[in-house]
Design a protein around this motif. Sequence first.
Motif, PDB file in Angstrom:
ATOM      1  N   THR A  83      30.722 -37.960  29.588  1.00 43.15           N
ATOM      2  CA  THR A  83      31.123 -36.550  29.758  1.00 43.15           C
ATOM      3  C   THR A  83      29.956 -35.610  30.023  1.00 43.15           C
ATOM      4  OG1 THR A  83      30.983 -36.200  27.358  1.00 43.15           O
ATOM      5  CG2 THR A  83      33.121 -36.878  28.252  1.00 43.15           C
ATOM      6  N   SER A  84      28.728 -36.097  30.012  1.00 42.35           N
ATOM      7  CA  SER A  84      27.591 -35.171  30.018  1.00 42.35           C
ATOM      8  C   SER A  84      26.704 -35.263  31.259  1.00 42.35           C
ATOM      9  CB  SER A  84      26.723 -35.428  28.776  1.00 42.35           C
ATOM     10  OG  SER A  84      26.208 -36.748  28.806  1.00 42.35           O
ATOM     11  N   VAL A  85      27.087 -36.014  32.287  1.00 44.43           N
ATOM     12  CA  VAL A  85      26.217 -36.187  33.455  1.00 44.43           C
ATOM     13  C   VAL A  85      26.214 -34.921  34.312  1.00 44.43           C
ATOM     14  CG1 VAL A  85      25.837 -37.457  35.595  1.00 44.43           C
ATOM     15  CG2 VAL A  85      26.524 -38.674  33.523  1.00 44.43           C
ATOM     16  N   ARG A  86      25.023 -34.396  34.601  1.00 46.47           N
ATOM     17  CA  ARG A  86      24.894 -33.258  35.511  1.00 46.47           C
ATOM     18  C   ARG A  86      23.864 -33.513  36.597  1.00 46.47           C
ATOM     19  NH1 ARG A  86      20.264 -30.787  34.288  1.00 46.47           N
ATOM     20  NH2 ARG A  86      19.353 -31.228  32.236  1.00 46.47           N
ATOM     21  N   VAL A  87      23.051 -34.590  36.440  1.00 49.57           N
ATOM     22  CA  VAL A  87      22.039 -34.954  37.432  1.00 49.57           C
ATOM     23  C   VAL A  87      22.298 -36.396  37.851  1.00 49.57           C
ATOM     24  CG1 VAL A  87      19.580 -35.299  37.884  1.00 49.57           C
ATOM     25  CG2 VAL A  87      20.317 -33.395  36.433  1.00 49.57           C
ATOM     26  N   THR A  88      22.689 -36.603  39.097  1.00 50.01           N
ATOM     27  CA  THR A  88      23.033 -37.954  39.558  1.00 50.01           C
ATOM     28  C   THR A  88      21.924 -38.610  40.367  1.00 50.01           C
ATOM     29  OG1 THR A  88      24.105 -37.037  41.534  1.00 50.01           O
ATOM     30  CG2 THR A  88      25.492 -37.409  39.590  1.00 50.01           C
ATOM     31  N   GLN A 106      17.597 -34.172  42.161  1.00 52.00           N
ATOM     32  CA  GLN A 106      18.293 -33.027  41.569  1.00 52.00           C
ATOM     33  C   GLN A 106      17.626 -32.539  40.283  1.00 52.00           C
ATOM     34  OE1 GLN A 106      22.270 -34.463  40.983  1.00 52.00           O
ATOM     35  NE2 GLN A 106      22.796 -34.403  43.151  1.00 52.00           N
ATOM     36  N   ASP A 153      13.792 -30.491  33.351  1.00 60.19           N
ATOM     37  CA  ASP A 153      14.296 -31.843  33.104  1.00 60.19           C
ATOM     38  C   ASP A 153      13.131 -32.819  32.986  1.00 60.19           C
ATOM     39  OD1 ASP A 153      17.047 -31.204  33.209  1.00 60.19           O
ATOM     40  OD2 ASP A 153      17.077 -31.352  35.391  1.00 60.19           O
ATOM     41  N   GLY A 184      21.292 -35.455  30.220  1.00 60.03           N
ATOM     42  CA  GLY A 184      22.224 -35.147  31.299  1.00 60.03           C
ATOM     43  C   GLY A 184      22.000 -35.894  32.590  1.00 60.03           C
ATOM     44  N   SER A 211      22.219 -39.177  35.036  1.00 61.02           N
ATOM     45  CA  SER A 211      23.042 -40.365  35.150  1.00 61.02           C
ATOM     46  C   SER A 211      22.212 -41.595  34.775  1.00 61.02           C
ATOM     47  CB  SER A 211      23.567 -40.526  36.578  1.00 61.02           C
ATOM     48  OG  SER A 211      22.505 -40.857  37.461  1.00 61.02           O
TER      49      SER A 211
END
Length: 208
Positions: free
Chosen positions: A90-95, A99, A104, A134, A136
Amino acid sequence: VFDIAIQTGAILAVIIVYWQRLRDTAAGLGSEARARKFVVNVGIAFVPAVVLGLLFGKAIKANLFTPAVVASAFIIGGFIILWAERRQTTSVRVTDVDQMTPMDALKVGLVQCLAMIPGTSRSGATIIGGMVLGLSRKAATDFSFFLAIPTLIGAGAYSLYKERALLSMADLPMFGVGLLFSFICAWLCVRWLLRYIATHDFKPFAWY
């Protein structure tokens, strides 16, 4: 010194596995913002380990290399991996590593410092730490290996310089064999891990 020095072989394996990306980045430094941002992020993440290593390296070696500390790090690390995997859904924001922001990168660099605690894996700390922050699973793994290049080369060079009085030409065959097999094992393991994470999580590593 031997353990640290032969990591150069492992880093050479990482460089070869990621050669295309590293070559493209070097070629684009003068013209591509993406390449410059990538190099800056790796540099930012590299700094905390340098600073803390120089400040506390001797104290860590003198006080933390005990069975209790190592065992505790293994056990706690296993639970953290299980927790991070549950949170990852539920917490991925950088794939992708492109990015990532400088903040980060700094956070991953600070997490890497946990690897100074004996029993803590550098790659494990940065990969799982990146996931908690956050990233991936793939982005965290890729950045961990990119960050390993300056970190482990720097640690090896610094250690060899400090202990240069212990070295002699008679040691070359020993170091040569160590570097060769370090390279072979790392090349096989990194390639396997990158294929593994495409369809699996890290829970088996936690139980192990």
